[in-house]
Design an enzyme around this catalytic site. Structure first.
Site, PDB file in Angstrom:
ATOM      1  N   ARG A 167       9.361   5.076   7.674  1.00 52.29           N
ATOM      2  CA  ARG A 167       8.228   5.930   8.371  1.00 52.29           C
ATOM      3  C   ARG A 167       8.747   6.261   9.674  1.00 52.29           C
ATOM      4  O   ARG A 167       8.947   7.289  10.335  1.00 52.29           O
ATOM      5  CB  ARG A 167       6.551   4.878   8.704  1.00 52.29           C
ATOM      6  CG  ARG A 167       6.154   5.094   7.979  1.00 52.29           C
ATOM      7  CD  ARG A 167       7.029   4.397   6.133  1.00 52.29           C
ATOM      8  NE  ARG A 167       6.035   4.318   5.653  1.00 52.29           N
ATOM      9  CZ  ARG A 167       5.283   2.908   5.132  1.00 52.29           C
ATOM     10  NH1 ARG A 167       5.316   2.351   5.447  1.00 52.29           N
ATOM     11  NH2 ARG A 167       4.349   2.762   4.085  1.00 52.29           N
ATOM     12  N   ASP A 196      10.022   4.815   1.126  1.00 52.42           N
ATOM     13  CA  ASP A 196       8.902   4.950   1.336  1.00 52.42           C
ATOM     14  C   ASP A 196       8.338   6.905   0.889  1.00 52.42           C
ATOM     15  O   ASP A 196       9.009   7.759   1.742  1.00 52.42           O
ATOM     16  CB  ASP A 196       8.343   4.447   2.432  1.00 52.42           C
ATOM     17  CG  ASP A 196       6.956   3.935   1.953  1.00 52.42           C
ATOM     18  OD1 ASP A 196       6.102   4.856   1.628  1.00 52.42           O
ATOM     19  OD2 ASP A 196       6.662   2.808   2.246  1.00 52.42           O
ATOM     20  N   HIS A 269       4.087   4.446  -3.370  1.00 53.16           N
ATOM     21  CA  HIS A 269       5.076   4.938  -2.205  1.00 53.16           C
ATOM     22  C   HIS A 269       5.837   5.264  -2.563  1.00 53.16           C
ATOM     23  O   HIS A 269       6.884   5.841  -1.721  1.00 53.16           O
ATOM     24  CB  HIS A 269       5.488   3.582  -1.405  1.00 53.16           C
ATOM     25  CG  HIS A 269       4.019   3.175  -0.526  1.00 53.16           C
ATOM     26  ND1 HIS A 269       3.427   3.915   0.106  1.00 53.16           N
ATOM     27  CD2 HIS A 269       3.659   2.152  -0.494  1.00 53.16           C
ATOM     28  CE1 HIS A 269       2.525   3.042   0.276  1.00 53.16           C
ATOM     29  NE2 HIS A 269       2.444   1.476   0.235  1.00 53.16           N
ATOM     30  N   ASP A 332       3.373  -2.152  -4.435  1.00 52.00           N
ATOM     31  CA  ASP A 332       1.887  -2.184  -3.700  1.00 52.00           C
ATOM     32  C   ASP A 332       1.642  -1.001  -3.278  1.00 52.00           C
ATOM     33  O   ASP A 332       2.107  -0.200  -3.682  1.00 52.00           O
ATOM     34  CB  ASP A 332       2.240  -3.293  -1.788  1.00 52.00           C
ATOM     35  CG  ASP A 332       3.496  -1.858  -1.328  1.00 52.00           C
ATOM     36  OD1 ASP A 332       4.395  -1.790  -2.561  1.00 52.00           O
ATOM     37  OD2 ASP A 332       3.133  -1.419  -0.431  1.00 52.00           O
ATOM     38  N   GLU A 333      -0.061  -1.318  -3.623  1.00 51.72           N
ATOM     39  CA  GLU A 333      -0.691  -0.036  -3.252  1.00 51.72           C
ATOM     40  C   GLU A 333      -0.386   1.441  -3.975  1.00 51.72           C
ATOM     41  O   GLU A 333       0.634   1.927  -3.978  1.00 51.72           O
ATOM     42  CB  GLU A 333       0.029   0.356  -1.813  1.00 51.72           C
ATOM     43  CG  GLU A 333      -0.587  -0.665  -0.426  1.00 51.72           C
ATOM     44  CD  GLU A 333      -1.002  -0.052   0.506  1.00 51.72           C
ATOM     45  OE1 GLU A 333      -1.465  -0.476   1.946  1.00 51.72           O
ATOM     46  OE2 GLU A 333       0.184   0.371   0.937  1.00 51.72           O
ATOM     47  N   TRP A 399       0.936  -9.944   0.521  1.00 52.19           N
ATOM     48  CA  TRP A 399       0.961 -10.301   1.951  1.00 52.19           C
ATOM     49  C   TRP A 399      -0.622  -9.808   2.032  1.00 52.19           C
ATOM     50  O   TRP A 399      -1.168  -9.986   3.305  1.00 52.19           O
ATOM     51  CB  TRP A 399       1.648  -8.400   2.121  1.00 52.19           C
ATOM     52  CG  TRP A 399       0.775  -6.907   1.296  1.00 52.19           C
ATOM     53  CD1 TRP A 399       0.888  -7.019   0.042  1.00 52.19           C
ATOM     54  CD2 TRP A 399       0.087  -6.478   2.053  1.00 52.19           C
ATOM     55  NE1 TRP A 399       0.301  -6.347  -0.786  1.00 52.19           N
ATOM     56  CE2 TRP A 399      -0.626  -5.744   0.967  1.00 52.19           C
ATOM     57  CE3 TRP A 399       0.024  -5.895   2.818  1.00 52.19           C
ATOM     58  CZ2 TRP A 399      -0.872  -4.083   0.676  1.00 52.19           C
ATOM     59  CZ3 TRP A 399      -1.245  -4.360   2.230  1.00 52.19           C
ATOM     60  CH2 TRP A 399      -1.339  -4.558   1.533  1.00 52.19           C
ATOM     61  N   TYR A 424       2.349  -9.468  10.373  1.00 52.02           N
ATOM     62  CA  TYR A 424       2.043  -8.334  10.212  1.00 52.02           C
ATOM     63  C   TYR A 424       2.368  -7.595  11.994  1.00 52.02           C
ATOM     64  O   TYR A 424       1.996  -7.659  12.921  1.00 52.02           O
ATOM     65  CB  TYR A 424       1.109  -7.459   9.932  1.00 52.02           C
ATOM     66  CG  TYR A 424       1.498  -7.033   8.179  1.00 52.02           C
ATOM     67  CD1 TYR A 424       2.410  -8.083   7.246  1.00 52.02           C
ATOM     68  CD2 TYR A 424       1.341  -5.462   7.990  1.00 52.02           C
ATOM     69  CE1 TYR A 424       1.906  -7.915   6.681  1.00 52.02           C
ATOM     70  CE2 TYR A 424       1.299  -5.576   6.749  1.00 52.02           C
ATOM     71  CZ  TYR A 424       1.623  -6.225   5.631  1.00 52.02           C
ATOM     72  OH  TYR A 424       1.950  -6.795   4.500  1.00 52.02           O
ATOM     73  N   PHE A 425       3.875  -7.610  12.337  1.00 55.65           N
ATOM     74  CA  PHE A 425       4.065  -6.931  13.357  1.00 55.65           C
ATOM     75  C   PHE A 425       4.275  -5.672  13.434  1.00 55.65           C
ATOM     76  O   PHE A 425       4.450  -5.266  14.922  1.00 55.65           O
ATOM     77  CB  PHE A 425       5.374  -7.775  13.958  1.00 55.65           C
ATOM     78  CG  PHE A 425       6.362  -8.847  13.787  1.00 55.65           C
ATOM     79  CD1 PHE A 425       4.940  -9.913  13.605  1.00 55.65           C
ATOM     80  CD2 PHE A 425       6.511  -9.638  13.287  1.00 55.65           C
ATOM     81  CE1 PHE A 425       4.648 -11.210  13.103  1.00 55.65           C
ATOM     82  CE2 PHE A 425       7.391 -10.868  13.470  1.00 55.65           C
ATOM     83  CZ  PHE A 425       6.144 -11.950  13.196  1.00 55.65           C
ATOM     84  N   ASP A 426       3.181  -4.619  13.398  1.00 56.30           N
ATOM     85  CA  ASP A 426       2.196  -4.294  13.504  1.00 56.30           C
ATOM     86  C   ASP A 426       1.710  -3.517  14.471  1.00 56.30           C
ATOM     87  O   ASP A 426       0.849  -2.350  14.875  1.00 56.30           O
ATOM     88  CB  ASP A 426       2.925  -2.119  12.633  1.00 56.30           C
ATOM     89  CG  ASP A 426       1.785  -3.193  10.649  1.00 56.30           C
ATOM     90  OD1 ASP A 426       1.915  -3.984  11.132  1.00 56.30           O
ATOM     91  OD2 ASP A 426       1.876  -1.833  10.431  1.00 56.30           O
ATOM     92  N   TRP A 474       6.644  -3.174   9.869  1.00 53.67           N
ATOM     93  CA  TRP A 474       6.819  -1.002   8.997  1.00 53.67           C
ATOM     94  C   TRP A 474       6.424  -0.464  10.832  1.00 53.67           C
ATOM     95  O   TRP A 474       5.742  -0.204  11.536  1.00 53.67           O
ATOM     96  CB  TRP A 474       4.902  -1.567   8.476  1.00 53.67           C
ATOM     97  CG  TRP A 474       4.109  -2.050   7.679  1.00 53.67           C
ATOM     98  CD1 TRP A 474       4.172  -3.260   7.376  1.00 53.67           C
ATOM     99  CD2 TRP A 474       5.241  -2.103   6.268  1.00 53.67           C
ATOM    100  NE1 TRP A 474       4.634  -4.218   6.819  1.00 53.67           N
ATOM    101  CE2 TRP A 474       5.111  -3.063   5.724  1.00 53.67           C
ATOM    102  CE3 TRP A 474       6.187  -1.146   5.914  1.00 53.67           C
ATOM    103  CZ2 TRP A 474       5.188  -3.609   3.873  1.00 53.67           C
ATOM    104  CZ3 TRP A 474       6.470  -1.887   4.756  1.00 53.67           C
ATOM    105  CH2 TRP A 474       6.193  -2.609   3.528  1.00 53.67           C
ATOM    106  N   GLU A 476       5.498   2.949  10.874  1.00 53.13           N
ATOM    107  CA  GLU A 476       4.991   4.408  11.334  1.00 53.13           C
ATOM    108  C   GLU A 476       4.549   4.441  13.370  1.00 53.13           C
ATOM    109  O   GLU A 476       4.690   5.134  13.352  1.00 53.13           O
ATOM    110  CB  GLU A 476       3.353   3.768  10.777  1.00 53.13           C
ATOM    111  CG  GLU A 476       3.378   3.710   8.894  1.00 53.13           C
ATOM    112  CD  GLU A 476       3.045   2.880   8.670  1.00 53.13           C
ATOM    113  OE1 GLU A 476       3.521   0.988   9.566  1.00 53.13           O
ATOM    114  OE2 GLU A 476       2.526   2.174   7.227  1.00 53.13           O
TER     115      GLU A 476
HETATM  116  C1  NAG Z   1       0.472  -1.741   3.719  1.00 54.44           C
HETATM  117  C2  NAG Z   1       1.473  -1.026   3.763  1.00 54.44           C
HETATM  118  C3  NAG Z   1       2.495  -0.555   4.073  1.00 54.44           C
HETATM  119  C4  NAG Z   1       2.329  -0.243   5.375  1.00 54.44           C
HETATM  120  C5  NAG Z   1       1.485  -1.354   6.029  1.00 54.44           C
HETATM  121  C6  NAG Z   1       0.656  -1.057   7.109  1.00 54.44           C
HETATM  122  C7  NAG Z   1       2.189  -3.540   2.147  1.00 54.44           C
HETATM  123  C8  NAG Z   1       3.005  -4.138   1.362  1.00 54.44           C
HETATM  124  N1  NAG Z   1       1.971  -1.965   2.036  1.00 54.44           N
HETATM  125  O1  NAG Z   1      -0.894  -0.680   3.358  1.00 54.44           O
HETATM  126  O2  NAG Z   1       3.509   0.059   3.756  1.00 54.44           O
HETATM  127  O3  NAG Z   1       3.532   0.260   6.542  1.00 54.44           O
HETATM  128  O4  NAG Z   1       0.220  -1.491   5.266  1.00 54.44           O
HETATM  129  O5  NAG Z   1       0.537  -2.323   8.676  1.00 54.44           O
HETATM  130  O6  NAG Z   1       2.499  -4.329   3.583  1.00 54.44           O
END
Ligand code: NAG
Length: 763
Positions: A167, A196, A269, A332-333, A399, A424-426, A474, A476
């Site tokens: 990202r 990704d 992804h 994932d996803e 996760w 999750y550190f985002d 992550w 983003e």
């Molecule tokens: C999830 C996605 C990841 C994304 C993140 C953001 C996983 C395994 N997959 O939706 O691609 O960047 O959350 O919080 O976490």
């Protein structure tokens, strides 16, 4: 068994010492993660220009050089390496797996004559030196080290931190800095998320279009995806690491006893790869590298054999670069939208008698696993790889909470816990408005620290298969190196302690004390960490008779809180906070910390409270909220609205059932206005109700509808303010019909929609 017996004996020896350390936590050195046992002495060792490093074991040569690097960076002089032990003034490094029974463990003894660091293995020696690095005080040409005997070893074998470079891409220099810090905090694994939808970041020689096409996106979304209309920056963005750079980083990490686990995402992804090689998708394209965040319907075609040839060739090059026994292959996803209507995918399903597309995903992962296993390596996948059946030798990275991890443990598969709620550190780390833009959730430092993997299970299988924990970074919203560092640190330090320190010794107050000391080190390392962990936080407790009790807290030592309720910024003259504030009217509480010099420190705390007729009223729910969004019924009547950090412990969530809440005001009153919020955030599976009804009753049996709404156009928080013709009522009922199953084509299609509601205001 003998192991438990030995462990008990060891614990018995360890406990008194560690308790000693705890009792005197005032004087605990700023060590993170906290070692198993620390025994202080009054002696001091000085590292100066004549101090020798004793390395008899060639395997420790590189580690001795690292030590020299650390010494130099902290103002010391280059130390000479010798093989024979001098009489005094030396630092000796040695491996002794008999004396130090735990893998990665070490014994560090500092007295006035010498520093002795003995490791079970080279990792142990390195960790001893990382502890040393946190102990010394920098001087001019010399370093002072207080005397201690430290006996230490990790709780978990797997201690990981990830970094998403798809990202946003980070230069090799940043990745190295990150690896340095991971080593400092005794992590042993770096999970490198290399591909990704938004960019492919690793050079694959066989497929040049991964470099020329997949590594680039046309532009990047500004702000959150839920904001409408979307705005883009119009700037081409991208790049990748050459194989040469990757080798350099792998070596750099290996020198610091860090294994890099590369992640190549499949089958979802995959937008960037498909943009480069459209034949790998079900429709044949054209595709484009994604320019915004989320989940995309176009994934690798599972019916096309050339997909597997491509991925195997990619993994061949990846395995040649990374010696790690594990490869992360994502999983994932992966929406099944395309597979459902793709002739090749359907043909594969029929030919192999696969029941559905989950089984097809499982086939995909198992086929790749077979290939990876045939090369002597193992796979790791996100917990979605459980759906449709787990590949025989896979490790699961859990996760979406711990559920996947628990299932995998029960099936005797190794598990790494990284639940998004804690790791999750985002996500935002505070509720302050001035936080930089982040993903929607809320994960403050304390929540990371307080996480306890598989806390309820004590059975042997659970502990045996739970190999460790990992933090996710992550990217983003990590638009710069400084922002990435701000989001990752100090949360990664909280995780480091969780991963390393024995559970009974973990204590958040002690951690915070040490963290304040650690700040100097992080600053020295030029890391833009988030230093706001002492900022004011609060709780709101609704009392009877519509009174709201507000508690303000800070852990900052020697600070006082001053506050106002009249919307002005507090000064040293403002009211001093000594005990809970009781408020009876809608207002904004503002508060500031003042230090011993009576100077304001930290950020301005401000929080609005709406005090209304239902504050403190009894709330009856017909259906139980789901655990993830069940902070307690009273949060519906605590004068506070849930925010866009949706797991801020305000929202109540319903999944698979409807919302039906009855508020008992205690006595009949005149009601002329109702207000509430519902969340509409499809990318988080959150769907506003199909229908929302507000009803009133005087007796709790006969209800009259006051209001009804069938559409919620806002993407995000829908705020309802509903003036009604004045009515006498003791009971207010709110009914929200759940969307039910998430429709096809939407994120999480086929699963249950979440209905989230907060604060039912009655005025
Ligand atoms: C999830 C996605 C990841 C994304 C993140 C953001 C996983 C395994 N997959 O939706 O691609 O960047 O959350 O919080 O976490």
């Amino acid at each position: 068994c003998i192991r438990t017996y030995l462990l008990t004996i060891l614990l018995m020896i360890a406990m008194p010492l560690s308790m000693l350390a705890q009792a005197g936590s005032q004087s605990l050195p700023a060590l993170i993660p906290l070692p198993v046992t620390i025994t202080p002495s009054t002696e001091v060792f000085i590292i100066n220009a004549t101090t020798k490093v004793v390395v008899a074991d060639g395997a420790l040569n590189k580690i001795a050089s690292l030590l020299n690097g650390y010494v130099l960076a902290y103002g010391g002089k280059l130390l000479t390496k010798v093989t024979a032990v001098p009489g005094s003034n030396f630092i000796s490094l040695a491996i002794d797996s008999t004396a130090i029974p735990h893998k990665e463990g070490y014994l560090l003894r500092i007295d006035k004559k010498a520093i002795r660091c003995i490791g079970h293995d080279a990792s142990g020696v390195l960790y001893g030196l990382q502890t040393l690095r946190q102990l010394w005080q920098a001087g001019k040409g010399s370093l002072q080290v207080p005397g201690y005997t430290i006996n230490d070893y990790p709780r978990f074998a797997y201690r990981g931190m990830a970094l998403d470079v798809s990202r946003h891409l980070f230069p090799v220099s940043f990745v190295k800095k990150y690896i340095d810090l991971l080593a400092l905090y005794k992590f042993n694994t770096f999970h490198w998320h290399l591909t990704d939808d938004q960019g492919w970041r690793i050079e694959i020689k066989k497929y040049p279009r991964l470099q020329s096409v997949a590594a680039w996106r046309k532009e990047t979304l500004i702000g959150h995806k839920k904001e409408w209309p979307h705005r883009f920056d119009g700037k081409r963005y991208g790049g990748f690491y050459t194989q040469q750079q990757i080798k350099e980083v792998v070596q750099y990490a290996a020198d610091r006893k860090i294994t890099i686990i590369p992640e190549i995402e499949m089958p979802g992804h995959a937008s960037a790869a498909l943009a480069a090689y459209p034949a790998l998708g079900c429709t044949g394209g054209p595709y484009a590298t994604a320019t915004y965040w989320g989940v995309f319907d176009d994934v690798y075609c599972a019916g096309n054999d050339s997909t597997f040839v491509f991925l195997q060739n990619v993994l061949d090059e990846v395995m040649a670069l990374f010696p790690s026994p594990y490869l992360h292959i994502g999983g994932d996803e992966c929406p099944k939208t395309r597979w459902k209507v793709c002739a090749k995918c359907q043909q594969r399903e029929q030919a192999l008698h696969l029941t559905d597309e989950h089984a097809l995903q499982s086939y995909f992962i198992q086929r790749m696993e077979q290939y990876v296993n045939s090369k002597g390596r193992q796979i790791i996948g996100w917990d979605e790889i459980l759906e449709g059946g787990l590949a025989p030798n896979a490790t699961v990275m859990s996760w979406r909470g711990e559920a996947g991890g628990k299932t995998a443990v029960a099936q005797h598969h190794p598990v790494i816990m990284t639940p998004e709620t804690n790791c999750y550190f985002d996500y935002y780390q505070s509720l302050y408005n001035e936080e930089p833009l982040a993903a929607g959730g809320f994960t403050p430092l304390q929540k990371v620290y307080g996480y306890e993997p598989l806390s309820e299970s004590t059975d042997e299988a659970s502990t045996k298969y739970l190999t460790g924990v990992e933090g996710q970074a992550w990217s983003e919203y990590y638009t710069s190196e400084a922002l990435a560092a701000y989001m990752i640190f100090p949360r990664a330090l909280a995780l480091a302690e969780l991963a390393w320190t024995p559970k009974p010794q973990r204590n958040y107050d002690s951690f915070l004390k040490r963290l304040r000391g650690e700040g100097a080190l992080l600053t020295h390392e030029k890391i833009n960490y988030d230093a706001h962990f002492d900022d004011i936080s609060f709780t709101a407790v609704p009392l009877q008779n519509n009174v709201l009790q507000i508690n303000l807290q800070t852990a900052a030592p020697g600070s006082e809180i001053r506050f106002t309720r009249d919307n002005t910024v507090p000064t040293i003259q403002s009211a001093l906070y000594t005990s809970a504030i009781e408020i009876t009217n809608t207002c904004t509480v503002k508060a500031l910390l003042f230090n011993r010099q009576q100077q304001p420190t930290g950020r301005l705390f401000q929080q609005s409270f709406r005090v209304h007729k239902a504050v403190g009223a009894a709330v009856h729910l017909q259906n139980k909220p789901i655990d993830r969004f069940n902070p307690g019924n009273t949060t519906l009547v605590n004068g506070l609205f849930g925010g866009n950090r949706y797991n801020d412990n305000q929202w109540l969530g319903f999944s698979g059932n409807d919302l039906q809440a009855v508020i008992d005001l205690g006595r009949a009153q005149t009601v002329q206005r109702l207000a509430l919020e519902v969340l509409n955030y499809h990318w988080q599976r959150m769907w506003a109700p199909v229908t929302l009804q507000l009803l009133a009753s005087i007796d709790g049996t006969h209800y009259k509808e006051l209001y009804r709404q069938d559409s919620f156009p806002v993407n995000g928080i829908n705020k309802l303010e509903v003036p009604v013709t004045p009515v006498r009522a003791q009971y207010i009922k709110v009914i929200g019909t759940n969307k039910g199953e998430i429709p096809a084509g939407e994120y999480g299609a086929g699963g249950n929609a979440l209905l989230l509601i907060d604060e039912i205001v009655v005025e």
